[in-house]
Write a protein that holds these residues in place. Structure first.
Motif, PDB file in Angstrom:
ATOM      1  N   HIS A 282       0.889  -1.075   0.101  1.00 35.28           N
ATOM      2  CA  HIS A 282       0.112   0.117   0.071  1.00 35.28           C
ATOM      3  C   HIS A 282       0.791   1.171   0.125  1.00 35.28           C
ATOM      4  N   TYR A 329      -6.140   2.368  -1.575  1.00 35.82           N
ATOM      5  CA  TYR A 329      -6.043   0.843  -1.489  1.00 35.82           C
ATOM      6  C   TYR A 329      -7.068   0.120  -1.023  1.00 35.82           C
ATOM      7  N   LYS A 330      -8.197   0.784  -0.406  1.00 37.79           N
ATOM      8  CA  LYS A 330      -9.208   0.137  -0.034  1.00 37.79           C
ATOM      9  C   LYS A 330      -9.985  -0.654  -1.167  1.00 37.79           C
ATOM     10  N   THR A 332      -8.659  -1.148  -4.087  1.00 36.86           N
ATOM     11  CA  THR A 332      -7.763  -1.915  -4.620  1.00 36.86           C
ATOM     12  C   THR A 332      -7.499  -3.302  -3.781  1.00 36.86           C
ATOM     13  N   GLU A 333      -7.516  -3.431  -2.742  1.00 36.52           N
ATOM     14  CA  GLU A 333      -7.330  -4.627  -1.617  1.00 36.52           C
ATOM     15  C   GLU A 333      -8.585  -5.239  -2.105  1.00 36.52           C
ATOM     16  N   GLU A 334      -9.546  -4.944  -2.411  1.00 33.60           N
ATOM     17  CA  GLU A 334     -10.818  -5.754  -2.544  1.00 33.60           C
ATOM     18  C   GLU A 334     -10.833  -6.595  -3.929  1.00 33.60           C
ATOM     19  N   PHE A 336      -7.674  -7.315  -5.043  1.00 34.00           N
ATOM     20  CA  PHE A 336      -6.316  -8.116  -4.715  1.00 34.00           C
ATOM     21  C   PHE A 336      -7.041  -9.464  -4.191  1.00 34.00           C
ATOM     22  N   GLU A 337      -7.920  -9.409  -3.087  1.00 38.17           N
ATOM     23  CA  GLU A 337      -8.576 -10.488  -2.470  1.00 38.17           C
ATOM     24  C   GLU A 337      -9.285 -11.425  -3.449  1.00 38.17           C
TER      25      GLU A 337
END
Length: 352
Positions: A282, A329-330, A332-334, A336-337
């Motif tokens: 991040h 990044y909130k 983007t992280e979704e 990613f997961e």
């Protein structure tokens, strides 16, 4: 069941080590009761050229102190491989691999399918000579290679695989043309497992981190150094030398290298794994891409996660402005997961 991973694990490169280690860990987590190995298959020409490259002295960038630290890095990598990789006996060709008695072989990740790379290309990475195991391709990359004049062994090899995935758009297109089927895009193995970190004792203050921005003009790089100084930031290189950096951080373990990304205020990079570890940690980052073998695969990665706006030209003001532009990044992280989960499903569905 015995599962082997065939990749460029022996290269003295942080991304190469970490993708091999991460795939080993991810597969072992998916199959805790089975044996998972990194196949210690060495392409001697590739190994010698790569190891020898660390002994070159670049007088415009390095001083003797930098160089003495740099030439120790191959031994640092060797110790890390011995400690963290579950290696098979050394083998040099398909016959040696066949003797290991593996049930499955996972080929990938990294540029294992770059058939125009004369140093590292090996037919065994396309399954040539491997007849007793089931073959899975996980996130291979062809680098900058296109699908024109594809050698017959590449076509024959890719058709042998039980299942094929791809790490980038170019590899996906090549495999689809050869196999006549939809190829699944999966994430680089470094997305799949939790990677340890080791602190770097010499790093004491907030910093901008550089990682191989080949071709960035000296005067533009100096402007970034000036910005750092005005804003109370040090400047370091993640495993690379430059006598103008605040101090030398080149002889790092792979997990110290990850720590350097995790704790950077900003990152400027020109590589695939530089972008990956900026994203995974991040960080606010900018990509300056000039190396032809990196442009397409890095661009493909950034487009996949809607971060292609992080690419910059050779202008320090533009790079600094991009670094200060916050990434959400909130969101983007979704993504990613979701991509992690689907990539693990690919492995689970095809190894049984």
């Amino acid at each position: 069941m015995k599962i082997g991973i065939l990749t460029h694990h022996y290269i003295n490169n942080f991304g190469a080590f970490l993708q091999a280690y991460s795939l080993q860990q991810a597969v072992q987590d998916l199959y805790p009761d089975d044996e998972v190995y990194i196949i210690d298959c060495i392409n001697l020409k590739h190994f010698i050229i790569n190891a020898g490259g660390w002994f070159r002295f670049y007088k415009n960038k390095e001083n003797l102190s930098n160089w003495f630290q740099k030439i120790r890095l191959p031994w640092t990598f060797a110790k890390a491989r011995k400690k963290y990789m579950n290696l098979t006996h050394i083998c040099y060709d398909a016959k040696g691999i066949e003797k290991l008695g593996l049930d499955y072989i996972i080929v990938g990740s990294d540029e294992v399918w770059n058939y125009r790379e004369t140093k590292g290309n090996a037919k065994v990475k396309f399954g040539i000579g491997l007849n007793n195991e089931k073959l899975i391709a996980y996130a291979p990359s062809v680098g900058q290679t296109n699908d024109l004049e594809v050698p017959d062994y590449v076509k024959q090899g890719i058709l042998k695989f039980k299942a094929v995935s791809a790490r980038d758009a170019l590899t996906e297109k090549l495999a689809e043309n050869i196999r006549g089927e939809k190829i699944e895009r999966v994430v680089d193995p470094t997305f799949l497992s939790k990677i340890p970190v080791e602190p770097v004792a010499s790093v004491k203050k907030p910093y901008i981190l550089f990682y191989y921005c080949d071709g960035l003009p000296v005067e533009e790089k100096n402007k970034i150094f000036e910005y750092a100084q005005k804003n109370g930031l040090a400047v370091y290189g993640a495993g690379e030398c430059d006598k103008h950096y605040t101090s030398t951080t080149v002889n790092l373990t792979p997990f110290q290298w990850v720590w350097m990304f995790k704790n950077a205020s900003y990152v400027v990079t020109g590589t695939f794994h530089g972008a990956v570890f900026s994203m995974l940690n991040h960080r606010q980052f900018a990509c300056y891409l000039t190396n032809p073998s990196r442009i397409k695969k890095v661009t493909s990665l950034l487009e996949e996660f809607k971060l292609d706006s992080r690419c910059c030209d050779a202008n320090a003001d533009n790079i600094i402005a991009k670094l200060k532009e916050k990434i959400d990044y909130k969101r983007t992280e979704e993504e990613f997961e979701m991509r992690r989960n689907s990539s693990k499903v690919f492995l689970k569905d095809n190894i049984n």
